[in-house]
Design a protein around this motif. Structure first.
Motif, PDB file in Angstrom:
ATOM      1  N   GLU A 137       5.012  -5.558  -7.290  1.00  0.00           N
ATOM      2  CA  GLU A 137       4.047  -6.594  -6.949  1.00  0.00           C
ATOM      3  C   GLU A 137       4.474  -7.348  -5.678  1.00  0.00           C
ATOM      4  OE1 GLU A 137       2.122  -7.985 -11.202  1.00  0.00           O
ATOM      5  OE2 GLU A 137       4.082  -8.808 -10.647  1.00  0.00           O
ATOM      6  N   LYS A 138       5.747  -7.674  -5.597  1.00  0.00           N
ATOM      7  CA  LYS A 138       6.248  -8.430  -4.446  1.00  0.00           C
ATOM      8  C   LYS A 138       6.157  -7.629  -3.154  1.00  0.00           C
ATOM      9  CE  LYS A 138       9.410 -11.220  -7.244  1.00  0.00           C
ATOM     10  NZ  LYS A 138      10.837 -11.471  -7.606  1.00  0.00           N
ATOM     11  N   ARG A 139       6.423  -6.320  -3.218  1.00  0.00           N
ATOM     12  CA  ARG A 139       6.308  -5.499  -2.009  1.00  0.00           C
ATOM     13  C   ARG A 139       4.855  -5.462  -1.529  1.00  0.00           C
ATOM     14  NH1 ARG A 139      10.869  -5.730  -3.367  1.00  0.00           N
ATOM     15  NH2 ARG A 139      10.449  -7.695  -2.282  1.00  0.00           N
ATOM     16  N   ILE A 140       3.933  -5.370  -2.463  1.00  0.00           N
ATOM     17  CA  ILE A 140       2.516  -5.385  -2.088  1.00  0.00           C
ATOM     18  C   ILE A 140       2.166  -6.698  -1.399  1.00  0.00           C
ATOM     19  CG2 ILE A 140       0.173  -5.496  -3.036  1.00  0.00           C
ATOM     20  CD1 ILE A 140       1.094  -3.460  -5.160  1.00  0.00           C
ATOM     21  N   ALA A 141       2.626  -7.803  -1.969  1.00  0.00           N
ATOM     22  CA  ALA A 141       2.334  -9.114  -1.386  1.00  0.00           C
ATOM     23  C   ALA A 141       2.892  -9.227   0.030  1.00  0.00           C
ATOM     24  CB  ALA A 141       2.901 -10.217  -2.270  1.00  0.00           C
ATOM     25  N   GLU A 142       4.089  -8.718   0.236  1.00  0.00           N
ATOM     26  CA  GLU A 142       4.699  -8.796   1.571  1.00  0.00           C
ATOM     27  C   GLU A 142       3.857  -8.066   2.604  1.00  0.00           C
ATOM     28  OE1 GLU A 142       9.313  -8.913  -0.128  1.00  0.00           O
ATOM     29  OE2 GLU A 142       8.564  -7.172   0.969  1.00  0.00           O
ATOM     30  N   VAL A 143       3.392  -6.871   2.249  1.00  0.00           N
ATOM     31  CA  VAL A 143       2.618  -6.074   3.203  1.00  0.00           C
ATOM     32  C   VAL A 143       1.251  -6.706   3.449  1.00  0.00           C
ATOM     33  CG1 VAL A 143       1.508  -3.842   3.608  1.00  0.00           C
ATOM     34  CG2 VAL A 143       3.832  -3.945   2.667  1.00  0.00           C
ATOM     35  N   LEU A 144       0.571  -7.125   2.394  1.00  0.00           N
ATOM     36  CA  LEU A 144      -0.759  -7.701   2.562  1.00  0.00           C
ATOM     37  C   LEU A 144      -0.699  -9.018   3.338  1.00  0.00           C
ATOM     38  CD1 LEU A 144      -2.475  -7.009  -0.883  1.00  0.00           C
ATOM     39  CD2 LEU A 144      -2.531  -5.656   1.224  1.00  0.00           C
TER      40      LEU A 144
END
Length: 328
Positions: A61-68
């Motif tokens: 979830e955190k990796r997705i947030a970083e990219v978005l």
């Protein structure tokens, strides 16, 4: 990239990205590799990302947030997450409004959003589907603005059929591929009739349907294809789609004989899945950018011929059906 409707959730790319392996259970994956995989997906036209709060304890979830956040792309992508598998013990009785609310709030923080696009119950015990209070709680979370939509991720066809009875359920996530064909018998028709979207997970049967595995293949100690072959950690159907490994390798080799020369077995498999109109999106997972781009490209390819579909059915009937059809 073609798009399809996912219930009331909205329009999504018909090929999405599953991010289980970005978080855990597929051997070591660096944070940088995880971010690059998500970026490759977005660059390929993918607008649907699937994750869960237990994938690396929130790491996915955190990796997705970083990219978005970096790409200012929240408005361009629908992110589906899941809740429930953090429960210990993982029992139906623990699917309370309080527990689910705490999981949702944790995911909201991890994904850096006020409202989750799509919250899915994460393969809960079967009894959960017979407890209206759980679905009442999901309605409450919607009214409170914590989630926009909700659905379920199921192990068994019967669970999906029961979930569809709840009016608020907008999506069913289920395993479906040439080695797991039963969902197409009844569930897909019932979902389509009720405007419920279908999210297909484990499309490549944990690698069996890529053609890249042999009977001599080995896997890291922290890869579920090593430690969950007999269902020791979670439902065995999540690993190699429940097919005994050696049987799956043999069946994949036979299926590959009928694959067009210019296609890979993975391409054939994803196209086979998308040829079923009830499918809203298929979510192969990978941390290899080339594989992600190739998967996304399947959206542009022709449908399989009747002969090619028949070949897939024959392999299933000959090698696979007796192992999986009655179980899931």
């Amino acid at each position: 990239m073609e798009t399809r409707s996912l219930g009331a959730v909205g329009s999504v790319s018909e090929v999405g990205l599953g991010t289980w392996n970005i978080g855990s259970d597929w051997g070591p994956v660096s944070d940088d590799a995880g971010r690059k995989a998500i970026e490759a997906a977005l660059d390929s036209g993918i607008t649907f990302l699937d994750t869960a709060d237990v994938y690396g304890d929130g790491r996915s979830e955190k990796r997705i947030a970083e990219v978005l956040t970096k790409r200012d792309a929240y408005d361009d992508v629908i992110v589906a997450t899941k809740a429930g598998r953090r429960l210990s013990p993982h029992t139906a009785a623990e699917y309370t409004e309080g527990n689910l609310r705490s999981f949702i709030n944790r995911s909201r923080k991890n994904l850096d959003v006020e409202t989750l696009d799509l919250l899915q119950l994460h393969c809960p015990p079967t009894d959960v589907y017979y407890d209206p209070t759980v679905f009442d709680a999901l309605e409450t979370f919607t009214a409170d603005g914590l989630i926009n939509n909700y659905g379920v991720s199921v192990e068994r066809v019967e669970e999906g059929l029961k979930a569809i009875e709840y009016d608020g359920v907008e999506s069913i996530q289920i395993i479906f591929n040439p080695f797991r064909q039963r969902p197409n018998e009844l569930l897909f028709d019932r979902a389509a009739a009720n405007d419920v979207g279908i999210i297909v997970r484990v499309p490549l049967a944990s690698g069996l349907l890529t053609g890249a595995l042999s009977k001599d293949s080995t896997f890291p100690a922290d890869d579920h294809r090593n430690y969950n072959r007999d269902g020791d950690a979670f439902d065995v159907g999540e690993t190699f789609a429940g097919v005994p490994f050696e049987t799956g390798v043999e069946a994949a080799a036979q299926l590959e004989e009928g694959v067009p020369a210019e296609w890979s077995l993975a391409t054939f498999t994803l196209r086979w899945i998308l040829d079923h109109d009830a499918v809203s999106t298929v979510i192969p997972g990978s941390t290899n950018s080339d594989h992600i781009r190739s998967n996304a490209n399947v959206s542009t390819l022709r449908s399989l011929t009747d002969t090619e579909h028949t070949a897939a059915s024959n392999v299933y009937d000959e090698h696979i059906r007796s192992h999986v059809h009655h179980r899931w």
